[in-house]
Design an enzyme around this catalytic site. Structure first.
Site, PDB file in Angstrom:
ATOM      1  N   LYS A 116      52.349  74.892  64.476  1.00  0.00           N
ATOM      2  CA  LYS A 116      51.418  73.905  65.040  1.00  0.00           C
ATOM      3  C   LYS A 116      51.563  73.755  66.555  1.00  0.00           C
ATOM      4  O   LYS A 116      50.570  73.542  67.249  1.00  0.00           O
ATOM      5  CB  LYS A 116      51.620  72.552  64.364  1.00  0.00           C
ATOM      6  CG  LYS A 116      51.183  72.528  62.918  1.00  0.00           C
ATOM      7  CD  LYS A 116      51.260  71.112  62.373  1.00  0.00           C
ATOM      8  CE  LYS A 116      50.971  71.116  60.893  1.00  0.00           C
ATOM      9  NZ  LYS A 116      50.796  69.775  60.356  1.00  0.00           N
ATOM     10  N   GLY A 163      50.561  70.335  54.240  1.00  0.00           N
ATOM     11  CA  GLY A 163      50.516  69.514  53.026  1.00  0.00           C
ATOM     12  C   GLY A 163      51.051  68.110  53.227  1.00  0.00           C
ATOM     13  O   GLY A 163      51.524  67.474  52.288  1.00  0.00           O
ATOM     14  N   HIS A 207      39.180  62.156  59.929  1.00  0.00           N
ATOM     15  CA  HIS A 207      39.556  63.566  59.846  1.00  0.00           C
ATOM     16  C   HIS A 207      38.256  64.349  59.656  1.00  0.00           C
ATOM     17  O   HIS A 207      37.613  64.238  58.621  1.00  0.00           O
ATOM     18  CB  HIS A 207      40.508  63.780  58.667  1.00  0.00           C
ATOM     19  CG  HIS A 207      40.835  65.225  58.409  1.00  0.00           C
ATOM     20  ND1 HIS A 207      42.119  65.719  58.453  1.00  0.00           N
ATOM     21  CD2 HIS A 207      40.041  66.271  58.105  1.00  0.00           C
ATOM     22  CE1 HIS A 207      42.090  67.033  58.195  1.00  0.00           C
ATOM     23  NE2 HIS A 207      40.844  67.381  57.969  1.00  0.00           N
ATOM     24  N   GLU A 287      44.868  71.022  63.979  1.00  0.00           N
ATOM     25  CA  GLU A 287      45.458  72.293  63.551  1.00  0.00           C
ATOM     26  C   GLU A 287      44.371  73.210  63.034  1.00  0.00           C
ATOM     27  O   GLU A 287      43.237  72.789  62.809  1.00  0.00           O
ATOM     28  CB  GLU A 287      46.528  72.078  62.472  1.00  0.00           C
ATOM     29  CG  GLU A 287      45.990  71.559  61.168  1.00  0.00           C
ATOM     30  CD  GLU A 287      46.998  71.725  60.031  1.00  0.00           C
ATOM     31  OE1 GLU A 287      47.913  72.538  60.129  1.00  0.00           O
ATOM     32  OE2 GLU A 287      46.816  71.037  59.013  1.00  0.00           O
ATOM     33  N   ARG A 291      42.691  80.121  56.281  1.00  0.00           N
ATOM     34  CA  ARG A 291      42.426  80.493  54.877  1.00  0.00           C
ATOM     35  C   ARG A 291      41.180  79.759  54.413  1.00  0.00           C
ATOM     36  O   ARG A 291      40.623  78.966  55.156  1.00  0.00           O
ATOM     37  CB  ARG A 291      43.601  80.035  54.006  1.00  0.00           C
ATOM     38  CG  ARG A 291      43.843  78.538  54.190  1.00  0.00           C
ATOM     39  CD  ARG A 291      44.860  77.968  53.245  1.00  0.00           C
ATOM     40  NE  ARG A 291      45.384  76.698  53.734  1.00  0.00           N
ATOM     41  CZ  ARG A 291      44.793  75.525  53.617  1.00  0.00           C
ATOM     42  NH1 ARG A 291      43.606  75.426  53.055  1.00  0.00           N
ATOM     43  NH2 ARG A 291      45.368  74.425  54.074  1.00  0.00           N
ATOM     44  N   ARG A 337      38.442  65.451  44.053  1.00  0.00           N
ATOM     45  CA  ARG A 337      39.510  66.263  43.467  1.00  0.00           C
ATOM     46  C   ARG A 337      40.082  65.475  42.293  1.00  0.00           C
ATOM     47  O   ARG A 337      40.760  64.456  42.499  1.00  0.00           O
ATOM     48  CB  ARG A 337      40.634  66.491  44.472  1.00  0.00           C
ATOM     49  CG  ARG A 337      40.208  67.216  45.714  1.00  0.00           C
ATOM     50  CD  ARG A 337      41.425  67.555  46.549  1.00  0.00           C
ATOM     51  NE  ARG A 337      41.041  68.091  47.846  1.00  0.00           N
ATOM     52  CZ  ARG A 337      41.900  68.679  48.672  1.00  0.00           C
ATOM     53  NH1 ARG A 337      43.166  68.810  48.344  1.00  0.00           N
ATOM     54  NH2 ARG A 337      41.491  69.140  49.832  1.00  0.00           N
TER      55      ARG A 337
HETATM   56  P1  ADP Z   1      49.182  68.893  57.361  1.00  0.00           P
HETATM   57  O1  ADP Z   1      49.193  70.255  57.987  1.00  0.00           O
HETATM   58  O2  ADP Z   1      50.494  68.531  56.750  1.00  0.00           O
HETATM   59  O3  ADP Z   1      48.008  68.653  56.466  1.00  0.00           O
HETATM   60  P2  ADP Z   1      47.869  67.650  59.639  1.00  0.00           P
HETATM   61  O4  ADP Z   1      48.370  67.948  61.001  1.00  0.00           O
HETATM   62  O5  ADP Z   1      46.630  68.375  59.194  1.00  0.00           O
HETATM   63  O6  ADP Z   1      49.038  67.877  58.584  1.00  0.00           O
HETATM   64  O7  ADP Z   1      47.615  66.085  59.487  1.00  0.00           O
HETATM   65  C1  ADP Z   1      47.282  65.506  58.231  1.00  0.00           C
HETATM   66  C2  ADP Z   1      46.727  64.114  58.416  1.00  0.00           C
HETATM   67  O8  ADP Z   1      47.656  63.274  59.131  1.00  0.00           O
HETATM   68  C3  ADP Z   1      45.448  64.024  59.223  1.00  0.00           C
HETATM   69  O9  ADP Z   1      44.312  64.260  58.443  1.00  0.00           O
HETATM   70  C4  ADP Z   1      45.504  62.597  59.741  1.00  0.00           C
HETATM   71  O10 ADP Z   1      45.096  61.684  58.740  1.00  0.00           O
HETATM   72  C5  ADP Z   1      46.982  62.372  59.991  1.00  0.00           C
HETATM   73  N1  ADP Z   1      47.351  62.639  61.410  1.00  0.00           N
HETATM   74  C6  ADP Z   1      47.917  63.774  61.881  1.00  0.00           C
HETATM   75  N2  ADP Z   1      48.129  63.685  63.214  1.00  0.00           N
HETATM   76  C7  ADP Z   1      47.697  62.472  63.605  1.00  0.00           C
HETATM   77  C8  ADP Z   1      47.653  61.766  64.878  1.00  0.00           C
HETATM   78  N3  ADP Z   1      48.110  62.306  66.002  1.00  0.00           N
HETATM   79  N4  ADP Z   1      47.121  60.520  64.884  1.00  0.00           N
HETATM   80  C9  ADP Z   1      46.644  59.950  63.740  1.00  0.00           C
HETATM   81  N5  ADP Z   1      46.687  60.554  62.528  1.00  0.00           N
HETATM   82  C10 ADP Z   1      47.196  61.789  62.448  1.00  0.00           C
END
Ligand code: ADP
Length: 460
Positions: A116, A163, A207, A287, A291, A337
């Protein structure tokens, strides 16, 4: 086009890939564990190979056995689906070196985007906005200093994470000191690296993610966005397309940003760029998932593009026969889901036998599932039973169809998350299209009360 593809996965996504293969006239090879010998994906495939015992490590993550299965069946390409080995750069590289076409981006891109912190620096270089944050922080003192600089709340994230694991929010320095250690420990136990970095924690963002795909002829297209704000512990529960918070102008800007990043890293195949969308319309790269995603069907429903078939076609070297201008978002789609878990008991997973299964149907309903009557849900893998997707001319119709579809759907024998989804679909904040990533936490008491009332009226 390929003659034969090996599908290195199980459950509904293995079936989804095989359905695409059938339509393309391609033979499919299923792999399975001992526990999955009677699975639908095994019955549906043209051939199947048992690659190991029950646990994921012995079977769906067993690289030598999967490669051997591809060799003995004469498969030309390997589709990893999502989860398991889908974002394992080493596996992608082995496939490429062994002359199997990897149906996904190159091993190098998976490696870059899978980290990341590296992905974020690539986004910055491509002029894509990112959440303010640090590079890797090696000590708790360094973390405290950075948090002070950005201002609390902050989020600690595992660079190798995924995850929802290896991620912890801290609202003050005391919390940071505890959660820094917790995040690193969890990351070390779950991933190849325990390295973490720090980001400003945005308050109540949405998101929103952009689906894209590139062919090997220099075309990179985006297919609009999905809103995945309804999450529990950073895990998505319900997704929709388009996002109620995104208009045409914002869609174009987010799409352009995603395409810019994908082009900069030389991406091909299907991928998703995840953003956090702030109330004021600003958005930040979070991120990239290299896939196909669980929630890809909502995009298929609103664009009419079969993403899975195109993912296979571009891997076989075909060029898109449509352009960005041909991709139109029509109507609204929602996915729920449905998991084998008990929402009244803190979503405890409940594997077991589905004595009787009845699928919903009717206009605008799609079901992606591997379940059948008398199917035994094994305890070794995730608890996803089915993805129910509805499409309507607008959000209101998609929601009404989802309510109807969920009440038609029967999984007899085990508790499912369905009642919880029905509560979400009746929630005023959700119905107004105002749900952010804090929705579940903020509305939990209302949703739980609704669940209790629902359970009582069903017993009566
Ligand atoms: P993973 O790869 O484990 O799924 P992500 O980086 O995609 O993790 O983040 C998953 C969720 O966490 C996001 O959808 C959001 O809800 C929350 N999140 C991640 N980073 C932030 C941030 N900087 N501020 C607020 N929420 C965040």
């Amino acid at each position: 086009m390929f003659n034969k593809i090996l599908i290195a996965n199980r459950g509904e996504i293995a079936l989804r890939i095989m359905r695409a293969c059938r339509e393309l006239g391609v033979q499919s090879v299923a792999i399975h564990s001992s526990a999955d010998a009677d699975s639908l994906h095994v019955k549906y495939a043209d051939e199947s190979v048992c690659v190991g015992k029950n646990t994921s490590a012995e079977s769906y993550l067993n690289i030598p056995n999967i490669i051997a299965a591809a060799e003995i069946t004469g498969a030309e390409a390997i589709h990893p689906g999502y989860g398991f080995l889908a974002e394992n750069a080493e596996f992608a590289q082995i496939c490429e070196e062994d002359q199997f076409t990897w149906i996904g981006p190159s091993a190098g891109v998976i490696r870059q985007m899978g980290d990341k912190a590296t992905a974020k620096s690539m986004a910055i270089a491509a002029n894509v906005p990112v959440v303010p944050g640090t590079g890797l922080v090696d000590t708790v003192e360094e973390a405290a200093l950075a948090a002070e600089q950005f201002g609390y709340p902050i989020i600690i994230k595992a660079t190798a994470g995924g995850g929802g694991k290896g991620m912890r929010v801290a609202r003050d320095e005391d919390e940071l000191r505890v959660n820094y250690v917790a995040a690193r420990t969890e990351a070390g136990a779950s991933f190849v690296s325990d390295a973490v970095y720090i980001e400003k924690y945005l308050v109540n963002p949405r998101h929103v993610e952009v689906q894209l795909m590139g062919d090997s002829h220099g075309h990179m297209l985006h297919f609009g966005e999905r809103d995945c704000s309804v999450q529990r512990r950073h895990q998505k529960l319900l997704e929709e397309a388009p996002s109620p918070a995104v208009d045409d102008d914002l869609r174009q800007r987010m799409g352009d940003a995603a395409v810019r990043l994908a082009k900069a890293v030389g991406y091909r195949s299907a991928g998703t760029v995840e953003f956090l969308l702030h109330e004021d319309g600003s958005f930040y790269f979070m991120e990239m998932n290299t896939r196909i995603q669980v929630e890809h069907p909502v995009t298929e429903m609103v664009t009419g593009v079969d993403l899975m078939k195109w993912m296979i076609r571009v891997a076989a070297g075909e060029a898109f026969d449509f352009t960005q201008d041909d991709i139109k978002v029509q109507g609204h789609a929602i996915e729920c889901r449905i998991n084998a878990e008990n929402p009244e008991r803190n979503f405890m997973p409940c594997p077991g036998r589905v004595f009787y299964y009845h699928a919903p149907g009717g206009p605008g309903v799609r079901v992606d599932t591997h379940v059948y009557s008398d199917y035994m849900v094994p305890p070794y893998y995730d608890s996803l039973l089915a993805k129910i997707i509805t499409h309507g001319k607008d959000r209101e119709e998609a929601v009404a169809r989802m309510r109807r579809a969920l009440t038609e759907c029967v999984f007899e024998g085990l508790p499912t998350s369905t009642p919880f989804h029905l509560e979400v679909l009746d929630n005023p904040v959700f119905l107004e299209g105002k749900a952010t990533t804090s929705f579940l936490e903020e509305e939990l008491s209302h949703l739980q009360e609704g669940l209790r009332v629902r359970a009582k009226s069903e017993k009566a």
